[in-house]
Design a protein around this motif. Structure first.
Motif, PDB file in Angstrom:
ATOM      1  N   LEU A 174       0.826  -1.212   0.000  1.00  0.00           N
ATOM      2  CA  LEU A 174       0.000   0.000   0.000  1.00  0.00           C
ATOM      3  C   LEU A 174       0.859   1.259   0.000  1.00  0.00           C
ATOM      4  N   GLN A 175       1.931   1.258   0.782  1.00  0.00           N
ATOM      5  CA  GLN A 175       2.785   2.439   0.852  1.00  0.00           C
ATOM      6  C   GLN A 175       3.511   2.687  -0.473  1.00  0.00           C
ATOM      7  N   LYS A 176       3.942   1.619  -1.115  1.00  0.00           N
ATOM      8  CA  LYS A 176       4.618   1.787  -2.401  1.00  0.00           C
ATOM      9  C   LYS A 176       3.677   2.367  -3.445  1.00  0.00           C
ATOM     10  N   LYS A 177       2.394   1.975  -3.363  1.00  0.00           N
ATOM     11  CA  LYS A 177       1.412   2.543  -4.282  1.00  0.00           C
ATOM     12  C   LYS A 177       1.155   4.009  -3.969  1.00  0.00           C
ATOM     13  N   ALA A 178       1.145   4.349  -2.677  1.00  0.00           N
ATOM     14  CA  ALA A 178       0.833   5.714  -2.269  1.00  0.00           C
ATOM     15  C   ALA A 178       2.029   6.650  -2.400  1.00  0.00           C
ATOM     16  N   LEU A 179       3.230   6.147  -2.029  1.00  0.00           N
ATOM     17  CA  LEU A 179       4.402   7.006  -1.934  1.00  0.00           C
ATOM     18  C   LEU A 179       5.523   6.655  -2.893  1.00  0.00           C
ATOM     19  N   GLY A 180       5.489   5.423  -3.370  1.00  0.00           N
ATOM     20  CA  GLY A 180       6.579   4.982  -4.217  1.00  0.00           C
ATOM     21  C   GLY A 180       7.653   4.240  -3.450  1.00  0.00           C
ATOM     22  N   TYR A 181       7.527   4.192  -2.134  1.00  0.00           N
ATOM     23  CA  TYR A 181       8.488   3.481  -1.288  1.00  0.00           C
ATOM     24  C   TYR A 181       7.797   3.097   0.013  1.00  0.00           C
ATOM     25  N   ALA A 182       8.432   2.188   0.778  1.00  0.00           N
ATOM     26  CA  ALA A 182       7.860   1.724   2.039  1.00  0.00           C
ATOM     27  C   ALA A 182       8.678   2.229   3.213  1.00  0.00           C
ATOM     28  N   VAL A 183       7.992   2.481   4.320  1.00  0.00           N
ATOM     29  CA  VAL A 183       8.636   2.946   5.556  1.00  0.00           C
ATOM     30  C   VAL A 183       8.273   1.948   6.652  1.00  0.00           C
ATOM     31  N   PRO A 184       9.079   0.897   6.860  1.00  0.00           N
ATOM     32  CA  PRO A 184       8.720  -0.192   7.768  1.00  0.00           C
ATOM     33  C   PRO A 184       8.356   0.243   9.181  1.00  0.00           C
ATOM     34  N   GLU A 185       9.016   1.257   9.714  1.00  0.00           N
ATOM     35  CA  GLU A 185       8.714   1.662  11.091  1.00  0.00           C
ATOM     36  C   GLU A 185       7.327   2.276  11.236  1.00  0.00           C
ATOM     37  N   THR A 186       6.683   2.593  10.110  1.00  0.00           N
ATOM     38  CA  THR A 186       5.328   3.132  10.171  1.00  0.00           C
ATOM     39  C   THR A 186       4.266   2.069   9.918  1.00  0.00           C
ATOM     40  N   PHE A 187       4.700   0.833   9.654  1.00  0.00           N
ATOM     41  CA  PHE A 187       3.730  -0.240   9.404  1.00  0.00           C
ATOM     42  C   PHE A 187       2.820  -0.413  10.619  1.00  0.00           C
ATOM     43  N   THR A 188       1.521  -0.632  10.356  1.00  0.00           N
ATOM     44  CA  THR A 188       0.568  -0.909  11.429  1.00  0.00           C
ATOM     45  C   THR A 188      -0.152  -2.246  11.240  1.00  0.00           C
ATOM     46  N   HIS A 189      -0.046  -2.833  10.043  1.00  0.00           N
ATOM     47  CA  HIS A 189      -0.733  -4.100   9.762  1.00  0.00           C
ATOM     48  C   HIS A 189       0.228  -5.213   9.361  1.00  0.00           C
ATOM     49  N   GLY A 190       1.440  -4.880   9.002  1.00  0.00           N
ATOM     50  CA  GLY A 190       2.394  -5.888   8.583  1.00  0.00           C
ATOM     51  C   GLY A 190       2.631  -5.868   7.089  1.00  0.00           C
ATOM     52  N   SER A 191       3.792  -6.353   6.687  1.00  0.00           N
ATOM     53  CA  SER A 191       4.122  -6.424   5.269  1.00  0.00           C
ATOM     54  C   SER A 191       3.299  -7.514   4.588  1.00  0.00           C
ATOM     55  N   SER A 192       3.292  -7.494   3.275  1.00  0.00           N
ATOM     56  CA  SER A 192       2.578  -8.527   2.521  1.00  0.00           C
ATOM     57  C   SER A 192       3.109  -9.915   2.864  1.00  0.00           C
ATOM     58  N   THR A 193       4.429 -10.036   2.957  1.00  0.00           N
ATOM     59  CA  THR A 193       5.036 -11.326   3.283  1.00  0.00           C
ATOM     60  C   THR A 193       4.603 -11.817   4.657  1.00  0.00           C
ATOM     61  N   GLN A 194       4.587 -10.906   5.631  1.00  0.00           N
ATOM     62  CA  GLN A 194       4.166 -11.277   6.983  1.00  0.00           C
ATOM     63  C   GLN A 194       2.700 -11.694   7.011  1.00  0.00           C
ATOM     64  N   ARG A 195       1.851 -10.945   6.335  1.00  0.00           N
ATOM     65  CA  ARG A 195       0.426 -11.238   6.372  1.00  0.00           C
ATOM     66  C   ARG A 195       0.137 -12.598   5.745  1.00  0.00           C
ATOM     67  N   VAL A 196       0.784 -12.881   4.633  1.00  0.00           N
ATOM     68  CA  VAL A 196       0.607 -14.177   3.988  1.00  0.00           C
ATOM     69  C   VAL A 196       1.112 -15.302   4.895  1.00  0.00           C
ATOM     70  N   ALA A 197       2.278 -15.088   5.508  1.00  0.00           N
ATOM     71  CA  ALA A 197       2.885 -16.135   6.346  1.00  0.00           C
ATOM     72  C   ALA A 197       2.000 -16.491   7.529  1.00  0.00           C
ATOM     73  N   TRP A 198       1.427 -15.483   8.180  1.00  0.00           N
ATOM     74  CA  TRP A 198       0.609 -15.770   9.362  1.00  0.00           C
ATOM     75  C   TRP A 198      -0.755 -16.326   8.990  1.00  0.00           C
ATOM     76  N   PHE A 199      -1.303 -15.906   7.847  1.00  0.00           N
ATOM     77  CA  PHE A 199      -2.541 -16.535   7.379  1.00  0.00           C
ATOM     78  C   PHE A 199      -2.288 -18.009   7.085  1.00  0.00           C
ATOM     79  N   LYS A 200      -1.184 -18.297   6.397  1.00  0.00           N
ATOM     80  CA  LYS A 200      -0.850 -19.685   6.079  1.00  0.00           C
ATOM     81  C   LYS A 200      -0.638 -20.509   7.344  1.00  0.00           C
ATOM     82  N   ARG A 201      -0.043 -19.898   8.360  1.00  0.00           N
ATOM     83  CA  ARG A 201       0.194 -20.615   9.618  1.00  0.00           C
ATOM     84  C   ARG A 201      -1.128 -21.093  10.214  1.00  0.00           C
TER      85      ARG A 201
END
Length: 284
Positions: free
Chosen positions: A237-264
């Motif tokens: 979402l951040q890359k679409k909005a800003l063109g880059y990601a700022v990990p310290e501002t994440f509130t829901h998790g990265s795409s990789t994290q979200r997929v990994a925990w759903f799969k778990r």
């Protein structure tokens, strides 16, 4: 999804068509709010609130959507499946599962947590134990985020139900207390990320348990949920909005994290495997 013979939930509150439409706010405003948040440090939900101009909401209750209201019937059936599955899981632990209400609205609506807007996407309010959704989000999920399919939609709703489970278990209160004690915004955001990833895991648990009993999933549908989790990761979402990601501002998790925990959750079907807080401590 194979839901033709499944029941609908009685815990639907239909406020659509009752007023309170947002003037000039769309899902794209989320990206503007994200940009403003990064520049000013103001919560994006607060910025969205400032951008809204709403009329009073007339609340209309309806326990069962009309038969030709296909999307509303679908979410009602998914909610019913979560009620059955989580009811059994809680009962197995000697606990009572108090069912949440699902509020359908258009544009904006009042909640115990403040004004709710379609631009915020689906959300859960722990103060009234209600899940709120403007069903137009599913069109956005398909067209803007390129994550179509019924199971993608079911994943979104199951994630919000996951927040209700956290609320019942007292997890949400503990995380909120930790956020209040946090020494920095980044630390508070990290706590939020864990809460969201656990809700993703709970969505997977629900899917695994329900499908094991009722075989509601069709071939290829698990990939739909994975596509949705990928599309709504903070970095994407951040890359679409800003063109880059700022990990310290994440509130829901990265795409990789979200997929990994759903799969778990999907692979184990065990809520105990969703204890991200213990997993994080062990890895430190």
């Amino acid at each position: 999804m194979l839901l033709d013979n499944e029941r609908e939930s009685e815990n639907i509150e239909d406020r659509r068509g009752g007023g309170g439409l947002i003037k000039g706010i769309g899902i794209g405003s989320v990206f503007l709010a994200l940009i403003g948040s990064y520049l000013t440090g103001i919560n994006p939900a607060t910025l969205l609130g400032l951008m809204e101009q709403t009329a009073p909401v007339q609340q209309v209750s309806a326990h069962k959507p009309a038969a030709n209201d296909k999307t509303a019937v679908f979410v009602s059936k998914i909610l019913a499946e979560t009620e059955d599955t989580w009811g059994e899981a809680f009962a197995a632990k000697g606990k009572e599962y108090r069912k949440p209400k699902l509020v359908l609205f258009t544009g904006s609506t009042t909640t115990a947590c403040g004004n709710g807007a379609a631009a915020m996407g689906p959300f859960y309010c722990p103060l009234d134990s209600k899940i709120y959704i403007d069903l137009s989000f599913f069109s956005e999920l398909q067209n803007r985020f390129h994550a179509p399919g019924e199971f993608a939609e079911a994943y979104v709703l199951a994630h919000e139900v996951g927040h209700h489970v956290q609320n019942l278990l007292g997890i949400s209160a503990k995380v909120n207390a930790a956020k209040q004690r946090a020494s920095s915004k980044a630390e508070a955001n990290a706590a939020s990320v864990k809460l969201e990833l656990q809700a993703d895991c709970y969505a997977g648990v629900w899917a695994r348990r329900t499908d094991s009993q009722k075989h509601i999933l069709e071939p290829g549908e698990i990939e739909q949920a994975i596509a949705a989790a990928t599309a709504i990761g903070d970095d994407t979402l951040q890359k679409k909005a800003l063109g880059y990601a700022v990990p310290e501002t994440f509130t829901h998790g990265s795409s990789t994290q979200r997929v990994a925990w759903f799969k778990r959750g999907m692979e184990t079907g065990d809520p105990a495997q969703c204890n991200i807080f213990a997993a994080t401590r062990r890895s430190n």
